[in-house]
Design a protein around this motif. Sequence first.
Motif, PDB file in Angstrom:
ATOM      1  N   UNK A  74       0.804  -1.309   0.070  1.00  0.00           N
ATOM      2  CA  UNK A  74      -0.014   0.046  -0.088  1.00  0.00           C
ATOM      3  C   UNK A  74       0.871   1.156  -0.208  1.00  0.00           C
ATOM      4  N   UNK A  75       2.168   0.955   0.501  1.00  0.00           N
ATOM      5  CA  UNK A  75       3.142   2.154   0.353  1.00  0.00           C
ATOM      6  C   UNK A  75       3.197   2.712  -0.867  1.00  0.00           C
ATOM      7  N   UNK A  76       3.426   1.717  -1.940  1.00  0.00           N
ATOM      8  CA  UNK A  76       3.903   2.075  -3.288  1.00  0.00           C
ATOM      9  C   UNK A  76       3.127   3.149  -3.900  1.00  0.00           C
ATOM     10  N   UNK A  77       1.751   3.160  -3.572  1.00  0.00           N
ATOM     11  CA  UNK A  77       0.838   3.928  -4.320  1.00  0.00           C
ATOM     12  C   UNK A  77       1.252   5.517  -3.986  1.00  0.00           C
ATOM     13  N   UNK A 101      14.962  18.805   6.622  1.00  0.00           N
ATOM     14  CA  UNK A 101      14.003  19.736   7.243  1.00  0.00           C
ATOM     15  C   UNK A 101      12.985  18.850   8.320  1.00  0.00           C
ATOM     16  N   UNK A 102      12.264  19.311   9.050  1.00  0.00           N
ATOM     17  CA  UNK A 102      11.926  18.469  10.026  1.00  0.00           C
ATOM     18  C   UNK A 102      10.782  17.605   9.460  1.00  0.00           C
ATOM     19  N   UNK A 103      10.215  17.564   8.318  1.00  0.00           N
ATOM     20  CA  UNK A 103       9.596  16.571   7.824  1.00  0.00           C
ATOM     21  C   UNK A 103      10.288  15.620   6.975  1.00  0.00           C
ATOM     22  N   UNK A 104      11.602  15.839   6.767  1.00  0.00           N
ATOM     23  CA  UNK A 104      12.472  14.927   5.960  1.00  0.00           C
ATOM     24  C   UNK A 104      12.046  13.367   6.446  1.00  0.00           C
ATOM     25  N   UNK A 105      12.356  13.026   7.652  1.00  0.00           N
ATOM     26  CA  UNK A 105      12.134  11.680   8.269  1.00  0.00           C
ATOM     27  C   UNK A 105      10.655  11.230   7.922  1.00  0.00           C
ATOM     28  N   UNK A 106       9.902  11.935   7.988  1.00  0.00           N
ATOM     29  CA  UNK A 106       8.306  11.237   7.949  1.00  0.00           C
ATOM     30  C   UNK A 106       8.146  11.060   6.287  1.00  0.00           C
ATOM     31  N   UNK A 107       8.756  11.930   5.563  1.00  0.00           N
ATOM     32  CA  UNK A 107       8.669  11.671   4.231  1.00  0.00           C
ATOM     33  C   UNK A 107       9.613  10.595   3.405  1.00  0.00           C
ATOM     34  N   UNK A 108      10.577  10.219   4.088  1.00  0.00           N
ATOM     35  CA  UNK A 108      11.354   9.167   3.756  1.00  0.00           C
ATOM     36  C   UNK A 108      11.103   7.696   4.551  1.00  0.00           C
ATOM     37  N   UNK A 109      10.042   7.878   5.766  1.00  0.00           N
ATOM     38  CA  UNK A 109       9.840   6.674   6.431  1.00  0.00           C
ATOM     39  C   UNK A 109       9.468   5.343   5.476  1.00  0.00           C
ATOM     40  N   UNK A 110       8.306   5.742   4.436  1.00  0.00           N
ATOM     41  CA  UNK A 110       7.946   4.485   3.591  1.00  0.00           C
ATOM     42  C   UNK A 110       8.399   4.567   2.204  1.00  0.00           C
ATOM     43  N   UNK A 111       9.492   5.388   2.000  1.00  0.00           N
ATOM     44  CA  UNK A 111      10.112   5.407   0.499  1.00  0.00           C
ATOM     45  C   UNK A 111      10.810   4.167   0.378  1.00  0.00           C
ATOM     46  N   UNK A 112      10.788   3.778  -0.768  1.00  0.00           N
ATOM     47  CA  UNK A 112      11.634   2.380  -1.255  1.00  0.00           C
ATOM     48  C   UNK A 112      12.821   2.762  -1.643  1.00  0.00           C
ATOM     49  N   UNK A 113      13.177   3.983  -2.387  1.00  0.00           N
ATOM     50  CA  UNK A 113      14.539   4.409  -2.679  1.00  0.00           C
ATOM     51  C   UNK A 113      15.019   5.472  -2.351  1.00  0.00           C
ATOM     52  N   UNK A 116       7.809   9.517   0.135  1.00  0.00           N
ATOM     53  CA  UNK A 116       6.588   8.855   0.286  1.00  0.00           C
ATOM     54  C   UNK A 116       5.781   9.557   1.061  1.00  0.00           C
ATOM     55  N   UNK A 117       4.345   9.655   0.494  1.00  0.00           N
ATOM     56  CA  UNK A 117       3.430  10.507   1.104  1.00  0.00           C
ATOM     57  C   UNK A 117       2.234   9.845   1.853  1.00  0.00           C
TER      58      UNK A 117
END
Length: 789
Positions: A125-128, A632-644, A649-650
Amino acid sequence: MDSEQPLHLIEQLVPLLREKDFDEIFNRLTQNENANSRFLLKMEIKRKCAPCRRVIDMRNELSDLCLVHEFEGVTHFMPTEAVEQFQSQCYLYRDSYTLGVYEALQAWYKLNQGRGESLSLPASPFRLFDVQAIPFASHYGRQEERMHFSSAMVLKLQNGEKLFAKSSDISLGGIRVSVPYLPDYQTGEQLDVLFTGLEREHANPILRSPIGYQILGEEQKEGKFWLRLVKSGDYPAFDNFLREFIEHNRNRYRVSVDYLLSAAIVKGYEQFYLPRMTGMPLFFGKGDSPALEMALRTENNQHVLEYWRDAKNRDMLASLFPAARMRSLIPARGALRETLIYSFTHSVRSHLYFFSATREELQQSGLASLFFQVGARRPSWRVYKFSLEACSLHEADLDSQSESHQLQDMLMRERLQQIGHVGLLQEIGLDNQRDEFRYDANQPHNANELQRFGHDTSATPFDIETLHYVQLRKEARYIHKTAIVIRHQERAWLGWTRDISAHGMQIELEEAFVGEKGEIITVALPRLQDLAKSMDLQRLPYRLVSLNLSRTVLHLCIEGDAARHIGHQFFSLLIESNQNKLKTTREHRRYRGMARALRNIFTHHTFNTPVYLNKLKAAPTPAAVGLAPRPRSLSRLLQACAEQEDQANLYPLFQGGLLKTLLLNPLRAIEREDKPKEEEVYIASLHSQGGAPLFLSRLASSFASLEDKRRFVELALQQGEFYSVLVGISRTGRPDTSFIANELDYIAKFAIHKAKKLEEELWSVVGVGELTDTSQATLFRLGIPSPPA
């Protein structure tokens, strides 16, 4: 299960089933469901969590690929891909083999029957929610032409090692070199390059001497290796030879446009976002208490300047940053400093007084409760997030500006050398948050104690530059503040104009307006009546186009035929007669190229995260985000589910129905000239045993009460991390291809298919969102201590 439940909801709840407060979490996530649906959902989750002893055997269809896999005493027969799926599903069910695991593997088996040659796992479900990461400010200093050219050379490293290599592509400033293996080196290490191949072909004595280069990095692909080198030192004779060589051989060897293509993509996406950001980029001087020097105005951030304009039409924004406040806000070397600023105005006998305080000032003074009690109920109440970083002149990229005027360039460079810091003032307060500011109404208070937060009434000058962009509005708006009286259904409201045009105006009232969108109101302009003795400005009909949640800021347009409308005639004449006095988004620039230079500086310090929605063949979908060069402060959140690594990942922000609620539905409802639609989302990033990401996300406006909201935040902090993110969305117009016209023309000259693809990509962008981290503002407003950094 009879009624379909969102897959992501079950995935979120399953790992939490055995938590002590599972019932509370369950009730929050399913508050919009009826009792029967809640019961069915709970029973479905329990059924999926029931222990299972069934053997999974896929040998009938996939015998050649099957492996023996034993788990909890049960032996299974599955291909490698299925084993990976099995393990991930067991983790989801708290490291147990359950009925849910068995059913997921049976579904995978059914999907892959007869497909033994090309097995693939069901999409996560993350890939979408994977999106491309656009590295802002990554294109500066990459304007040199590169040519594909293979020629022998020798690299001499500092440790004495020699490498026999070949060039892959070459420019005046650097080389990409193919090497037989990657040597032991440090990034930035110096080396000497001997151009042995060129020396054999050209009788130029300069080629016999080594040229100094620096190692920038490496590349690997399919067992091949490359080093990226940049020239260090001055070699004028070699530069002249190489320049002529590239010029004379551009038709013989293929010119590389990849570097220019990537630069054009980044610049194109930057130019979509910058005019539409709602925050105000600010530029401060140097020293321990730098003053405000310049502000960069865009189409969407003019409201910031309009608010900080007094009754005499003077720009008072600089008074928000007195020397004492700036001394406390200066960031440490290489660091980012952020704070919250709260403000309101007080009107006395046609004089407008400004009051403001930072979060730290309210905490230190002990007057936060009083400040909120006095200010938060006023229409003029504002909440800002202020970010500040040090900047440098080289970020302005002055050498890339095509127009050159020696005196102007010198004056602009001198002005820019006075800039030492760049900041962003972002309004983050929503009208529905006003009741959440904590204070004790029963405690006696003395409003005079807030005098310490009052602003100096003198107007400190600063420059306002306007960012060049494609004009989206049907007509220009002019900033003008004058008294106004509106009447509707036998009631009257006092206020003032914020901006005017021939066809309409934006006004702000002292009290909330009672009326609905589309209704006709009567407008009177008492102060302007003296200027138009032959026109009656006391009963002008206007139609209400929109209003904010507090019903104090109204957008009006003329009602009836424009040619006969007295207001249209008067404002057309007023604007035409006062072009030199009225301020608009298109006004004379003191320094040619200054706005472009400030734009370039700001892209190195982008404080928020832009999100781009593309529409190629299907419905609009998030396709990319813009990332600042620094975390930035949201960097970790945006990378948490990213594959590459080169993706973001949003999923944490837009899982379930949030994508439609926050982005897609508002996008359908707005026009390109409308202001951005904003909504806040709360995210609980929970820690899991296996380290897999687990998120609970909810609209801030969906909580039944303030106590429910506070419990969600406290739970998130107890079990992981809490984020609140302000999500804004605006519709784009046509891409600003004039900004990248030089790059497009050059790319088309050597690779027209790439130029067309780039244009198609930019034209497919239909919406630009903006993500602003408001976590600290939420915690402070709710009275919840911030976790230690």
